[in-house]
Scaffold this active site. Structure first.
Site, PDB file in Angstrom:
ATOM      1  N   SER A 150       0.823  -1.213   0.000  1.00 39.22           N
ATOM      2  CA  SER A 150       0.000   0.000   0.000  1.00 39.22           C
ATOM      3  C   SER A 150       0.861   1.269   0.000  1.00 39.22           C
ATOM      4  CB  SER A 150      -0.924  -0.015   1.230  1.00 39.22           C
ATOM      5  OG  SER A 150      -1.360   1.288   1.546  1.00 39.22           O
TER       6      SER A 150
HETATM    7  N1  LIG Z   1      -6.619   9.947   0.804  1.00 36.33           N
HETATM    8  C1  LIG Z   1      -5.900   8.801   1.294  1.00 36.33           C
HETATM    9  C2  LIG Z   1      -6.013   7.697   0.259  1.00 36.33           C
HETATM   10  C3  LIG Z   1      -5.511   6.359   0.758  1.00 36.33           C
HETATM   11  C4  LIG Z   1      -5.784   5.263  -0.254  1.00 36.33           C
HETATM   12  O1  LIG Z   1      -6.278   5.496  -1.361  1.00 36.33           O
HETATM   13  N2  LIG Z   1      -5.476   4.019   0.140  1.00 36.33           N
HETATM   14  C5  LIG Z   1      -5.748   2.886  -0.688  1.00 36.33           C
HETATM   15  C6  LIG Z   1      -4.676   1.819  -0.542  1.00 36.33           C
HETATM   16  S1  LIG Z   1      -3.061   2.398  -0.927  1.00 36.33           S
HETATM   17  C7  LIG Z   1      -7.070   2.288  -0.226  1.00 36.33           C
HETATM   18  O2  LIG Z   1      -7.095   1.416   0.605  1.00 36.33           O
HETATM   19  N3  LIG Z   1      -8.177   2.809  -0.734  1.00 36.33           N
HETATM   20  C8  LIG Z   1      -9.479   2.376  -0.372  1.00 36.33           C
HETATM   21  C9  LIG Z   1     -10.515   3.357  -0.811  1.00 36.33           C
HETATM   22  O3  LIG Z   1     -10.142   4.461  -1.249  1.00 36.33           O
HETATM   23  O4  LIG Z   1     -11.705   3.031  -0.726  1.00 36.33           O
HETATM   24  C10 LIG Z   1      -4.458   9.195   1.575  1.00 36.33           C
HETATM   25  O5  LIG Z   1      -4.025  10.277   1.145  1.00 36.33           O
HETATM   26  O6  LIG Z   1      -3.748   8.459   2.251  1.00 36.33           O
END
Ligand SMILES: N[C@@H](CCC(=O)N[C@@H](CS)C(=O)NCC(=O)O)C(=O)O
Length: 239
Positions: A27
Site C-alpha cells: 500500500s
Molecule cells: N486519501 C488517502 C487515500 C488512501 C488510499 O487510497 N489508500 C488505498 C490503498 S493504498 C485504499 O485502501 N483505498 C481504499 C478506498 O479508497 O476506498 C491518503 O491520502 O492516504
C-alpha cells in the site's frame, strides 16, 4: 466490543498513548503514513507508535471494497497524487512500473506473513520492526520504479538479512510464514481493522480511552487529527 480491539500491549507506558499503524507493504499511502508518523515522534512526545502487519486483500474483501485502481479515473488520479505528495513530503518514492499487474497477480501476502512471523518473534521491539518495514517499503517503491518481488521467499530473506536480522532468526520466520498460527494471526489483525470500520489502508488507531471504541483514521492525510486526539499542540511536520 471485541477484545482484539481493546487489547493490551506487552510493554506499556501509561504516560503515553499508543498509536497503532496497520500496514501492508503493497500500500503506497501506507508508506507515506509510516514515514510521516515516524517523523512525528520528536514533535509528539505523548505518542507511543506501534506497527501491526495486516493484509489489504482481506480488509478490502471483508468491507466489500475494491482497490481504487480498479476504477480507471481513480487509478490515474492516485498515481498523480502519490507523485505530488511524496515530493511534497520529501519521501524518495515511485510507484513500481508494473504496479497494478503486480498487486493483482502476485501481491504481498508472503511478505506480510513473514513480517507477521517476525513481529511474533521480536515482540514489541519497535525499532527493529521499523528498520525492517522501512527497508521493504524502500525496496518496493524505489525512485527508479524497479521493485523487489514481495512474493519471492529468497527476496524476503535477502531484505531481512540486509535489515540486520540474524540468519537463524530469518529462517524461523520463513518457517513460520506457512503455519496456520501466522496465517490466522494476519487475518485476525485485518479483522481488527474492519471491526473498527476500516475499508482500506493506511489505518491508524489511536488508543485513547476517551471514546467507547478507539478511533480509527483512514489515510495519510489526517495527521492533524491524530495530533489533536493525542492532545498535542504542535502541528505535524509535513516537509
Ligand atoms: N486519501 C488517502 C487515500 C488512501 C488510499 O487510497 N489508500 C488505498 C490503498 S493504498 C485504499 O485502501 N483505498 C481504499 C478506498 O479508497 O476506498 C491518503 O491520502 O492516504
Amino acid at each position: 466490543m471485541s477484545n482484539l480491539i481493546r487489547r493490551s500491549f506487552s510493554t506499556s507506558s501509561s504516560a503515553k498513548t499508543k498509536v497503532e499503524l496497520f500496514y501492508d507493504i503493497i500500500s503506497p499511502f501506507t508508506y507515506i503514513q509510516f514515514e510521516l508518523l515516524t517523523r512525528q515522534r520528536k514533535q509528539w512526545p505523548s505518542m507511543d507508535l506501534r506497527f501491526t502487519p495486516t493484509t489489504i486483500v482481506s480488509i478490502m474483501s471483508k468491507s466489500e471494497n475494491m482497490p481504487p485502481m480498479m476504477v480507471p479515473a481513480k487509478g490515474k488520479y492516485m498515481m498523480k497524487d502519490l507523485q505530488r505528495i511524496s515530493q511534497f513530503h520529501k519521501i524518495p518514492f515511485k510507484i513500481p512500473n508494473d504496479f497494478p499487474q503486480f498487486a493483482l497477480e502476485l501481491g504481498s501476502m508472503k511478505t506480510q506473513r513473514f513480517l507477521c512471523a517476525v513481529h511474533e518473534q521480536i515482540g514489541d521491539d519497535v525499532s527493529r520492526q521499523e528498520q525492517l518495514i522501512r527497508l521493504f517499503f524502500q525496496k518496493f517503491f524505489t525512485p527508479t520504479g524497479e521493485r523487489i518481488n514481495l512474493a519471492d521467499v529468497d527476496t524476503i530473506r535477502s531484505v531481512a538479512t540486509e535489515a540486520g536480522l540474524e540468519s537463524d532468526f530469518v529462517q524461523k520466520a520463513i518457517d513460520g510464514m506457512t503455519t496456520d498460527v501466522i496465517k490466522k494471526k494476519l487475518i485476525a489483525n485485518s479483522d481488527i481493522v474492519t471491526e473498527l470500520g476500516g475499508f482500506g489502508l493506511p489505518v491508524t488507531v489511536v488508543h485513547t480511552d476517551k471514546e467507547p471504541k478507539p478511533p480509527m483514521i483512514f489515510g495519510s492525510d489526517r495527521l492533524h487529527l491524530i495530533g489533536d486526539m493525542l492532545g498535542e499542540s504542535k502541528p505535524p511536520v509535513l516537509n
